[in-house]
Design an enzyme around this catalytic site. Structure first.
Site, mmCIF file in Angstrom:
data_model
loop_
_atom_site.group_PDB
_atom_site.id
_atom_site.type_symbol
_atom_site.label_atom_id
_atom_site.label_comp_id
_atom_site.label_asym_id
_atom_site.label_seq_id
_atom_site.Cartn_x
_atom_site.Cartn_y
_atom_site.Cartn_z
ATOM 1 N N ASP A 198 -2.711 -5.019 0.527
ATOM 2 C CA ASP A 198 -2.224 -6.330 0.977
ATOM 3 C C ASP A 198 -2.911 -6.859 2.233
ATOM 4 O O ASP A 198 -3.248 -8.047 2.303
ATOM 5 C CB ASP A 198 -0.699 -6.321 1.132
ATOM 6 C CG ASP A 198 -0.175 -5.165 1.970
ATOM 7 O OD1 ASP A 198 -0.975 -4.408 2.574
ATOM 8 O OD2 ASP A 198 1.056 -4.990 2.013
ATOM 9 N N MET B 204 0.818 -1.210 0.000
ATOM 10 C CA MET B 204 0.000 0.000 0.000
ATOM 11 C C MET B 204 0.858 1.269 0.000
ATOM 12 O O MET B 204 2.067 1.217 0.189
ATOM 13 C CB MET B 204 -0.922 -0.003 1.222
ATOM 14 C CG MET B 204 -1.939 -1.147 1.205
ATOM 15 S SD MET B 204 -3.002 -1.190 2.657
ATOM 16 C CE MET B 204 -3.990 0.290 2.420
ATOM 17 N N HIS B 205 0.191 2.400 -0.211
ATOM 18 C CA HIS B 205 0.715 3.757 0.024
ATOM 19 C C HIS B 205 1.738 4.270 -0.983
ATOM 20 O O HIS B 205 2.090 5.450 -0.953
ATOM 21 C CB HIS B 205 1.338 3.884 1.427
ATOM 22 C CG HIS B 205 0.545 3.271 2.541
ATOM 23 N ND1 HIS B 205 -0.772 3.603 2.777
ATOM 24 C CD2 HIS B 205 0.879 2.347 3.473
ATOM 25 C CE1 HIS B 205 -1.211 2.903 3.835
ATOM 26 N NE2 HIS B 205 -0.230 2.139 4.261
#
Length: 484
Positions: A235, A79-80
């Site tokens: 995830d 992520m991110h």
């Protein structure tokens, strides 16, 4: 057949399942991380494509007929990450990853704007996407001026797979731009970082179609036309789909390098001041809360390195029968802590050492320290309105029955151990591919694995563990000023 693709930090995993969710096989392609400066962490998006090609080629070599029968593909990803594209979909710079901390000043500035916590339901952490774009604007203005699209890692993979700019709710909730309750982009928060909705991909639910596989790739991989690519998930949400943690009251505890207490919610329950993450789940009208500690098995591995004994040797010295706490307290803040303290500067400590504090006593304290950090997560989730009646344990640390007994007793809930199998993010992604391609009921598909064993709380030691947890709680404020 259905294909799950999980884009992790260290590699891409591809998993094939059939219509009955039996795992046919899996393969992977490796990735490296570039760290050009202290606190920086980057990857070249071209490497994600190479690793995906390697993983799918590995499956094709062993299962060509099964790969040819794929009707749906699900995506999961780290992520991110900030993947910046120009108007021609060219990558403008290496992707800034989730564990990159360069934008801590920008994150603090955005977090000080009350709109961010109010709209997103979360603290603006340095690892999130929005502060990274603020950093690029401040430090690489010529790059920022060319940005036409900002994509999360798995959604850049989707662009290559389908030719479309699409994301979904669970991953997008970690950007600091999503109105998490309304499940849509916030024009107000985007404007606060000098961006607009035009810079964002369109949004679907994780269980919905999010494009179709390009004919060129379908031909190369030996697949038919019209292969559906699901919205997918970040995830942790993908792992939750694999674990069947999708309905109100379901939860898992992950004892990996870091530790996660993940609870599915039927409604949106933000409480950012607790440092609990409140994100959309991959299923429609479902959210999740997540407490994160930064050192779980990492703490035991540190103790292993210092003592020269393997983690397995250390825990075997304790046996499998839970003991009462000895009075030695360990704070597992070896690299700071996220939930509930959001404190990057705090560091760990042993407290209460005596001449009688032998190695096994220190090992017991390390196990208890991580357990109490997870208990902190439980209390933070409770304060945000989540009730947990039992948890499923996953991750390397879950092989220690002593550790699971410690968690069950401290959290006051039974801990279920799943039957052997791979229920991670790639499996969850494959499940989402199945749902998107067939229209199957998401809850019916995302069932939990069979429980092989349950570890119950030891009521005779509850009081002793409560007293030890109270000492643990008192230690953080006591040492904070000494370690900052």
């Amino acid at each position: 057949m259905y294909l799950g693709l999980d884009l992790g930090t260290s590699g891409v995993k591809a998993m094939l399942i059939d219509g009955d969710q039996r795992i046919i096989g899996s393969a992977s392609g490796a990735l490296d991380v570039s760290r050009p400066h202290p606190g920086w962490s980057e990857q070249d998006p071209a490497h994600w494509i190479r690793a995906t090609e390697e993983a799918v080629a590995g499956l094709k070599a062993k299962f060509p007929k099964e790969l040819a029968a794929v009707k749906g593909i699900g995506l999961s990803g780290q992520m991110h990450g900030a993947t910046l594209l120009d108007a021609d979909n060219k990558v403008l710079r290496p992707c800034i990853l989730w564990n990159d901390t360069r934008s801590y000043e920008e994150a603090a500035k955005l977090d000080a704007d009350p709109r961010f916590r109010r709209v997103t339901g979360n603290i603006v952490f340095p690892g999130f996407t929005a502060p990274k774009l603020a950093w690029v604007k401040n430090n690489e203005p010529e790059t920022f001026a060319k940005v036409a699209k900002v994509l999360l890692p798995k959604d850049y993979l989707r662009l290559w797979l389908t030719g479309e700019h699409i994301s979904e709710m669970s991953d997008s909730a970690g950007t600091s731009w999503l109105d998490t309750g309304a499940r849509k982009w916030s024009a107000e928060l985007l404007a606060a970082t000098d961006l607009s909705e035009d810079h964002m991909p369109s949004l679907v639910e994780g269980t919905e179609p999010g494009g179709s596989l390009r004919s060129e790739l379908a031909s190369r991989w030996g697949m038919g036309h019209g292969v559906v690519v699901a919205g997918g998930a970040g995830d942790n949400a993908a792992s939750a789909c694999g674990m069947g943690t999708v309905a109100e009251g379901q939860a898992f505890v992950s004892l990996g390098t870091s530790g996660v207490l993940f609870a599915a919610n039927g409604s949106y329950l933000p409480k950012p001041e607790s440092a609990v993450h409140a994100f959309c789940h991959a299923l429609p009208n479902t959210w999740h809360q997540m407490g994160v500690i930064l050192s779980a098995t990492d703490a035991l591995n540190w103790h292993s390195h210092v003592t020269g004994k393997s983690a397995a040797e250390l825990t075997s010295e304790l046996g499998e029968t839970l003991k009462a706490p000895t009075g030695v307290t360990f704070l597992p803040y070896l690299s700071g802590e996220r939930t509930p303290h959001n404190d990057a500067q705090i560091r760990g400590a042993f407290i209460g050492l005596g001449h009688e504090s032998e190695r096994a006593v220190l090992t017991q304290a390390v196990i208890e320290g991580v357990t109490f950090a997870i208990r902190d997560n439980l209390e933070a989730l409770k304060s945000a309105g989540t009730s947990i009646s039992r948890v499923t344990a996953i991750g390397g640390g879950s092989r220690s029955r002593y550790w699971l007994a410690s968690i069950a007793t401290s959290l006051g809930v039974p801990v279920d151990i799943p039957a052997d199998g791979d229920f991670g993010a790639a499996f969850g992604a494959a499940r989402l591919g199945l749902i998107a391609a067939t229209g199957a009921d998401p809850i019916a598909v995302c069932q939990p694995p069979r429980t092989a064993e349950t570890v119950d709380p030891l009521s005779s030691l509850t009081q002793a563990h409560e007293a030890a947890y109270a000492r643990y709680r008192a230690a953080y404020p006591a040492i904070r000023s000494l370690t900052h």
